[in-house]
Enzyme design. Structure first.
Site, short mmCIF file in Angstrom:
data_model
loop_
_atom_site.label_atom_id
_atom_site.label_comp_id
_atom_site.label_asym_id
_atom_site.label_seq_id
_atom_site.Cartn_x
_atom_site.Cartn_y
_atom_site.Cartn_z
N ARG A 237 -60.54 35.23 -58.07
CA ARG A 237 -60.04 36.11 -57.03
C ARG A 237 -61.20 36.38 -56.08
NH1 ARG A 237 -55.69 34.73 -58.00
NH2 ARG A 237 -53.88 35.94 -58.67
N GLU A 266 -57.33 37.89 -48.34
CA GLU A 266 -56.48 36.76 -47.92
C GLU A 266 -55.30 37.23 -47.08
OE1 GLU A 266 -55.42 34.50 -51.40
OE2 GLU A 266 -57.51 34.34 -52.01
N HIS A 284 -56.28 28.87 -51.02
CA HIS A 284 -55.72 29.31 -52.31
C HIS A 284 -54.69 28.29 -52.84
CE1 HIS A 284 -55.08 33.11 -54.93
NE2 HIS A 284 -54.82 32.01 -55.63
C1 DGY Z 1 -52.37 32.89 -59.94
O1 DGY Z 1 -51.42 32.49 -60.61
O2 DGY Z 1 -52.88 33.98 -60.15
C2 DGY Z 1 -52.90 31.98 -58.91
O3 DGY Z 1 -53.95 32.52 -58.20
C3 DGY Z 1 -51.82 31.45 -57.99
O4 DGY Z 1 -52.24 30.15 -57.69
#
Ligand code: DGY
Length: 318
Positions: A237, A266, A284
């Protein structure tokens, strides 16, 4: 049961959901629910299939008042966009989609690792821009990957899948930083501190879950411990990293390069980061394969079906 699906999802899952429930689809590929919209959704639907970017904050739960929703089935493994304490207090169960996206996300980690080491994005821009003048022995020399040490921050499912690829695919010694020891089924050495992994690894790959506990885990001090030619990859993240500190380290060439799939706010990506040639930036894409996105959608839907049938929710996290 009235179900809201907050974003465009693969067609197969749309059909499966329609066959089963009274579904409202938001005609929106990328933009999430605001706090206000999340509050209305909590009030109006029995279950919500939501995802990253939908703001189910404590304020959204507060604003909702009389909450009809019983299940938030998150399309994704990370659910830090849902206030877990507020959901629990409101009696709303939360589910996620682990396992099915592990390989795709690890693959994006490797894509970034190779692309940063070999300047693939810069090379692509050179060719497209018409600036390539021909092959030269010293042109665009990158960093060798095979045999270099990878340091993994967070040895969960995705961290282990990255370790597997690095070990078996590229003969890389694996070190990792994790609260508990993990058996990834391959030689991997747990090191005692974050600073040690940052200092010893040629490639650092961050795969910890997001949330308050890991916010700015990678700060200026952690980045300062990296080798000057070290390459930093984040597929976790955005806010796990102090983005400004990372931009400064890259701009001042205190580290070699960074490959990022995630950002602090984001879809906003700071201009200072976009201007850097030693950063490879993806939007992402971690789980973005059709197979994976269908599996994620099916898993989220299966949790709503379990709720409708009065069964335990298989992937319940709250
Ligand atoms: C998640 O599943 O948390 C991912 O970041 C989405 O791709």
């Amino acid at each position: 049961m009235k179900v809201l699906i907050t974003r465009e999802i693969p067609e197969r899952i749309v059909e499966a959901a329609k066959a089963r429930f009274d579904v409202t689809f938001r005609d929106e590929p990328c933009v999430g629910l605001t706090e206000e919209e999340a509050a209305v959704a909590l009030r109006d639907y029995d279950a919500i299939l939501l995802t990253l970017g939908d703001q189910f904050s404590a304020r959204a739960f507060e604003m909702a008042g009389d909450i009809r929703c019983k299940v938030l089935a998150n399309f994704g493994v990370g659910y830090n966009h849902i206030d877990a304490a507020a959901a629990a207090a409101a009696g709303v169960a939360v589910t996620n989609t682990p396992d099915v996206l592990t390989d795709a996300t690890a693959d994006i980690g490797m894509t970034l690792l190779l692309a940063t080491a070999r300047q693939a994005a810069l090379g692509d821009r050179l060719v497209r821009g018409g600036g390539w003048k021909g092959w030269g022995p010293t042109q665009m020399m990158g960093t060798h990957v095979t045999g270099k040490t990878v340091g993994i921050i967070g040895m969960g499912r995705i961290g282990q899948a990255v370790a597997k690829r690095c070990h078996y695919g590229f003969d890389m010694p694996v070190i990792y930083y994790n609260r508990s020891a993990k058996d990834a089924g391959l030689p991997a050495r747990q090191v005692e501190s974050l600073a040690t992994v940052m200092a010893q690894a040629d490639f650092v790959v961050v795969t910890v879950p997001g949330g308050a506990e890991t916010r700015h885990l990678i700060d200026a001090e952690a980045l300062a411990a990296m080798k000057p030619e070290g390459i930093f990859i984040n597929i976790a993240r955005g806010d796990v990293v102090d983005e400004e500190a990372l931009i400064a380290a890259l701009a001042e060439k205190r580290i070699g390069a960074a490959g990022l799939d995630v950002y602090a706010q984001e879809p906003f990506v700071p201009e200072a980061l976009r201007a850097l040639d030693n950063a490879v930036l993806l939007p992402h894409l971690g789980s973005a394969t059709l197979e994976t996105r269908e599996a994620m959608g099916q898993m989220a839907l299966d949790n709503i079906i379990a709720h409708a049938e009065g069964r335990d929710l298989p992937q319940r996290v709250v």
